[in-house]
Design a protein around this motif. Sequence first.
Motif, PDB file in Angstrom:
ATOM      1  N   PHE A 207       0.838  -1.195   0.000  1.00  0.00           N
ATOM      2  CA  PHE A 207       0.000   0.000   0.000  1.00  0.00           C
ATOM      3  C   PHE A 207       0.881   1.255   0.000  1.00  0.00           C
ATOM      4  CE2 PHE A 207      -3.210   2.958   1.929  1.00  0.00           C
ATOM      5  CZ  PHE A 207      -4.129   2.852   0.907  1.00  0.00           C
ATOM      6  N   SER A 208       1.969   1.179  -0.732  1.00  0.00           N
ATOM      7  CA  SER A 208       2.885   2.308  -0.828  1.00  0.00           C
ATOM      8  C   SER A 208       2.260   3.432  -1.635  1.00  0.00           C
ATOM      9  CB  SER A 208       4.199   1.878  -1.480  1.00  0.00           C
ATOM     10  OG  SER A 208       4.812   0.841  -0.753  1.00  0.00           O
ATOM     11  N   THR A 209       2.787   4.624  -1.430  1.00  0.00           N
ATOM     12  CA  THR A 209       2.301   5.763  -2.193  1.00  0.00           C
ATOM     13  C   THR A 209       3.379   6.830  -2.241  1.00  0.00           C
ATOM     14  OG1 THR A 209       0.452   7.306  -2.486  1.00  0.00           O
ATOM     15  CG2 THR A 209       1.289   7.034  -0.260  1.00  0.00           C
ATOM     16  N   MET A 210       3.126   7.870  -3.038  1.00  0.00           N
ATOM     17  CA  MET A 210       4.009   9.037  -3.103  1.00  0.00           C
ATOM     18  C   MET A 210       3.152  10.271  -2.887  1.00  0.00           C
ATOM     19  SD  MET A 210       6.760  10.231  -5.978  1.00  0.00           S
ATOM     20  CE  MET A 210       5.602  10.283  -7.351  1.00  0.00           C
ATOM     21  N   ARG A 211       3.663  11.180  -2.099  1.00  0.00           N
ATOM     22  CA  ARG A 211       2.889  12.373  -1.737  1.00  0.00           C
ATOM     23  C   ARG A 211       3.600  13.632  -2.202  1.00  0.00           C
ATOM     24  NH1 ARG A 211       0.292  12.581   4.105  1.00  0.00           N
ATOM     25  NH2 ARG A 211      -1.020  11.118   2.951  1.00  0.00           N
ATOM     26  N   TYR A 212       2.846  14.506  -2.879  1.00  0.00           N
ATOM     27  CA  TYR A 212       3.308  15.848  -3.192  1.00  0.00           C
ATOM     28  C   TYR A 212       2.705  16.788  -2.151  1.00  0.00           C
ATOM     29  CZ  TYR A 212       4.673  14.201  -7.899  1.00  0.00           C
ATOM     30  OH  TYR A 212       5.257  13.545  -8.948  1.00  0.00           O
TER      31      TYR A 212
ATOM     32  N   GLY B  45       9.988   4.416   9.582  1.00  0.00           N
ATOM     33  CA  GLY B  45       8.612   4.457  10.053  1.00  0.00           C
ATOM     34  C   GLY B  45       8.399   3.507  11.217  1.00  0.00           C
ATOM     35  N   ASP B  46       7.173   3.476  11.729  1.00  0.00           N
ATOM     36  CA  ASP B  46       6.844   2.656  12.892  1.00  0.00           C
ATOM     37  C   ASP B  46       7.164   1.179  12.701  1.00  0.00           C
ATOM     38  OD1 ASP B  46       5.791   4.878  14.237  1.00  0.00           O
ATOM     39  OD2 ASP B  46       3.818   4.601  13.339  1.00  0.00           O
ATOM     40  N   LEU B  47       6.936   0.668  11.484  1.00  0.00           N
ATOM     41  CA  LEU B  47       7.094  -0.771  11.284  1.00  0.00           C
ATOM     42  C   LEU B  47       8.539  -1.224  11.395  1.00  0.00           C
ATOM     43  CD1 LEU B  47       4.541  -1.773   8.505  1.00  0.00           C
ATOM     44  CD2 LEU B  47       4.273  -1.646  10.980  1.00  0.00           C
ATOM     45  N   MET B  48       9.491  -0.322  11.180  1.00  0.00           N
ATOM     46  CA  MET B  48      10.891  -0.730  11.341  1.00  0.00           C
ATOM     47  C   MET B  48      11.177  -1.111  12.785  1.00  0.00           C
ATOM     48  SD  MET B  48      12.427  -0.963   8.512  1.00  0.00           S
ATOM     49  CE  MET B  48      14.013  -1.317   9.243  1.00  0.00           C
ATOM     50  N   THR B  49      10.456  -0.504  13.729  1.00  0.00           N
ATOM     51  CA  THR B  49      10.632  -0.883  15.129  1.00  0.00           C
ATOM     52  C   THR B  49      10.116  -2.297  15.364  1.00  0.00           C
ATOM     53  OG1 THR B  49      10.357   1.430  15.756  1.00  0.00           O
ATOM     54  CG2 THR B  49      10.150  -0.203  17.517  1.00  0.00           C
TER      55      THR B  49
ATOM     56  N   VAL C 246      -5.301 -14.402  24.810  1.00  0.00           N
ATOM     57  CA  VAL C 246      -4.934 -15.015  23.531  1.00  0.00           C
ATOM     58  C   VAL C 246      -4.147 -13.999  22.706  1.00  0.00           C
ATOM     59  CG1 VAL C 246      -6.945 -16.530  23.512  1.00  0.00           C
ATOM     60  CG2 VAL C 246      -7.089 -14.277  22.439  1.00  0.00           C
ATOM     61  N   GLU C 247      -3.398 -14.511  21.739  1.00  0.00           N
ATOM     62  CA  GLU C 247      -2.654 -13.642  20.837  1.00  0.00           C
ATOM     63  C   GLU C 247      -3.391 -13.533  19.514  1.00  0.00           C
ATOM     64  OE1 GLU C 247       1.417 -14.655  20.288  1.00  0.00           O
ATOM     65  OE2 GLU C 247       2.040 -13.372  21.956  1.00  0.00           O
ATOM     66  N   GLU C 248      -3.557 -12.313  19.042  1.00  0.00           N
ATOM     67  CA  GLU C 248      -4.209 -12.082  17.760  1.00  0.00           C
ATOM     68  C   GLU C 248      -3.242 -11.383  16.816  1.00  0.00           C
ATOM     69  OE1 GLU C 248      -7.796  -9.914  18.288  1.00  0.00           O
ATOM     70  OE2 GLU C 248      -8.874 -11.584  19.247  1.00  0.00           O
ATOM     71  N   ASN C 249      -3.489 -11.544  15.523  1.00  0.00           N
ATOM     72  CA  ASN C 249      -2.642 -10.906  14.523  1.00  0.00           C
ATOM     73  C   ASN C 249      -2.887  -9.403  14.492  1.00  0.00           C
ATOM     74  OD1 ASN C 249      -1.527 -13.342  13.724  1.00  0.00           O
ATOM     75  ND2 ASN C 249      -3.013 -13.653  12.075  1.00  0.00           N
ATOM     76  N   MET C 250      -1.799  -8.660  14.397  1.00  0.00           N
ATOM     77  CA  MET C 250      -1.885  -7.226  14.161  1.00  0.00           C
ATOM     78  C   MET C 250      -1.468  -6.978  12.719  1.00  0.00           C
ATOM     79  SD  MET C 250      -2.405  -4.045  15.141  1.00  0.00           S
ATOM     80  CE  MET C 250      -2.298  -3.881  16.934  1.00  0.00           C
ATOM     81  N   THR C 251      -2.418  -6.673  11.873  1.00  0.00           N
ATOM     82  CA  THR C 251      -2.101  -6.387  10.481  1.00  0.00           C
ATOM     83  C   THR C 251      -1.689  -4.924  10.337  1.00  0.00           C
ATOM     84  OG1 THR C 251      -4.370  -5.743   9.936  1.00  0.00           O
ATOM     85  CG2 THR C 251      -3.797  -8.082   9.706  1.00  0.00           C
ATOM     86  N   PHE C 252      -1.067  -4.617   9.206  1.00  0.00           N
ATOM     87  CA  PHE C 252      -0.673  -3.230   8.967  1.00  0.00           C
ATOM     88  C   PHE C 252      -1.900  -2.323   8.916  1.00  0.00           C
ATOM     89  CE2 PHE C 252       0.027   0.103   5.665  1.00  0.00           C
ATOM     90  CZ  PHE C 252       0.782   0.937   6.455  1.00  0.00           C
TER      91      PHE C 252
ATOM     92  N   ARG D 123       5.146   0.966   2.215  1.00  0.00           N
ATOM     93  CA  ARG D 123       4.203   0.337   3.143  1.00  0.00           C
ATOM     94  C   ARG D 123       3.880  -1.068   2.646  1.00  0.00           C
ATOM     95  NH1 ARG D 123       0.242   5.483   2.486  1.00  0.00           N
ATOM     96  NH2 ARG D 123       1.237   6.940   3.934  1.00  0.00           N
ATOM     97  N   PRO D 124       3.610  -1.989   3.548  1.00  0.00           N
ATOM     98  CA  PRO D 124       3.214  -3.335   3.122  1.00  0.00           C
ATOM     99  C   PRO D 124       1.743  -3.371   2.742  1.00  0.00           C
ATOM    100  CG  PRO D 124       3.209  -3.219   5.506  1.00  0.00           C
ATOM    101  CD  PRO D 124       3.688  -1.876   5.016  1.00  0.00           C
ATOM    102  N   ARG D 125       1.275  -4.515   2.300  1.00  0.00           N
ATOM    103  CA  ARG D 125      -0.162  -4.677   2.084  1.00  0.00           C
ATOM    104  C   ARG D 125      -0.897  -4.490   3.400  1.00  0.00           C
ATOM    105  NH1 ARG D 125       1.133  -9.673   0.807  1.00  0.00           N
ATOM    106  NH2 ARG D 125      -0.583 -10.379   2.138  1.00  0.00           N
ATOM    107  N   ARG D 126      -2.118  -4.025   3.316  1.00  0.00           N
ATOM    108  CA  ARG D 126      -2.874  -3.744   4.541  1.00  0.00           C
ATOM    109  C   ARG D 126      -3.203  -5.008   5.322  1.00  0.00           C
ATOM    110  NH1 ARG D 126      -7.086   0.540   1.986  1.00  0.00           N
ATOM    111  NH2 ARG D 126      -6.647  -0.742   0.158  1.00  0.00           N
ATOM    112  N   ASP D 127      -3.218  -6.170   4.642  1.00  0.00           N
ATOM    113  CA  ASP D 127      -3.546  -7.403   5.356  1.00  0.00           C
ATOM    114  C   ASP D 127      -2.308  -8.162   5.821  1.00  0.00           C
ATOM    115  OD1 ASP D 127      -2.594  -8.238   2.922  1.00  0.00           O
ATOM    116  OD2 ASP D 127      -4.289  -9.554   2.452  1.00  0.00           O
ATOM    117  N   MET D 128      -1.110  -7.590   5.643  1.00  0.00           N
ATOM    118  CA  MET D 128       0.099  -8.271   6.077  1.00  0.00           C
ATOM    119  C   MET D 128       0.216  -8.200   7.601  1.00  0.00           C
ATOM    120  SD  MET D 128       4.119  -7.692   5.090  1.00  0.00           S
ATOM    121  CE  MET D 128       4.611  -6.848   6.595  1.00  0.00           C
ATOM    122  N   VAL D 129       0.486  -9.336   8.222  1.00  0.00           N
ATOM    123  CA  VAL D 129       0.640  -9.383   9.678  1.00  0.00           C
ATOM    124  C   VAL D 129       2.013  -8.828  10.030  1.00  0.00           C
ATOM    125  CG1 VAL D 129       0.743 -10.854  11.712  1.00  0.00           C
ATOM    126  CG2 VAL D 129      -0.889 -11.367   9.878  1.00  0.00           C
TER     127      VAL D 129
END
Length: 420
Positions: free
Chosen positions: A218-223, A314-318, A385-391, A365-371
């Motif tokens: 779900f990558s993008t470019m912003r002006y 970004g946050d996901l690198m953490t 319980v543990e649940e998946n956190m998707t992007f 950015r990864p796909r929105r459904d990527m865990v």
Amino acid sequence: MAWLTAHLKTLFASKRPKNPPKRKPPTREEKGKFRATDDDDNTTTTTTTSPSYNNQSSPKRSNSNRSSNTNSSDLTDSDLLPILHYEELHLVPQILTEFPAFYLVGHPLPPPPLSQAKQILTSTDSVKQSLIHPRKSTVRGYNHAKPSGREWWDYSPENGGTMLTLDDEEFRHSTREYFEKSIQLLQKICGEFNNNTFTESGDKRVVVPEEVMSDIGFSTMRYLRYSPTILERPNAPKMEPPVASSSSSSHSGSSSKSQQKEDGYSLPRMEAHTDHGILTLMTATEPSGLYVWDRNGKIFSAPPIENTVMVIAGDLMTHFTAMEGKNVINDGKEAIAEGTVLPTVHAVVLPKGGAERYSVAVFLRPRRDMVVSKHRVTKEDGEVVEENMTFGKWAEEKGRVRGRRCWMIGQERLSGGQDI
């Protein structure tokens, strides 16, 4: 910039003779390289050479043995951030644990589409209205935030980039080319984390999921455009440039509520925040107004430098670089190690009376459904319980944080200093 000048003097104050011998000033690349390979340890000097630095020696991991052509008194605010050559991408995993950002020179990208940013963001109101996403998406098509004096347009890579864009072939070509090559560059940088990170047993560790390197997600470019003419309120309060937090561990605490006024003038700005993706590539016009924070609360000015692009985390690198076997959301700071990359806190504040600022930012950015992680959830019966956190879920939850506060570690909600 008086506050920044005073800050730098305290960092690099040194006793010098009244009439020191004149030396040939080092280039920006030499000074940036010096910062990239220097730290606080008084260890053995390691010499590295590179065509981009004219084969001059640069000390690595040493303060006591500095290069004969570079010392702390030569450094300016823009030189505080390292400048790496494209051929030295293998240094990025180390650099992003020590610095909040770096400049990249010698990269294979085409000229930045800053003229295209100006073209679309100075279009007529009717054209801008036609570029608004039908479901009011803030990451596709045209949007604005008038109270902060900024407006932006997000490229939509779906359907070959033909949606919500100008009917201009040259604009579309330049935009698509820069986006695609920037994504390839950011994916290559992610690959360096996998190539240069090892487990305790010495095996290579897959830090960034392989699908990130093979899918634009779900990558993008912003002006972006920052301008006083966009401001909705002519008498809005004036906001000062960011001030470093007195805390050495975080930017936590309530944001400043006292907003100073000066001649009823409001500065175009964006408050301190972190990006919720993986990596962001940036370039901009003058005036800069961009500031970044490191993990100790130190502020760096980050002006545009010709022929370079800036890269931040970004946050996901953490999440990806957390300690093996630990989870940032569940374990918080216990999951953070020396090799963990924290997301870059950054803000934009234009100087009073400055020209309009245009910038281009490419978000990997990864796909929105990527865990991207796991999080513990307590059910009504008390079972954990543990649940998946998707992007997608991560971005949605962060979006609920009022004012785009920084989430630096797990669920901590931090302001990055002042509201700016």
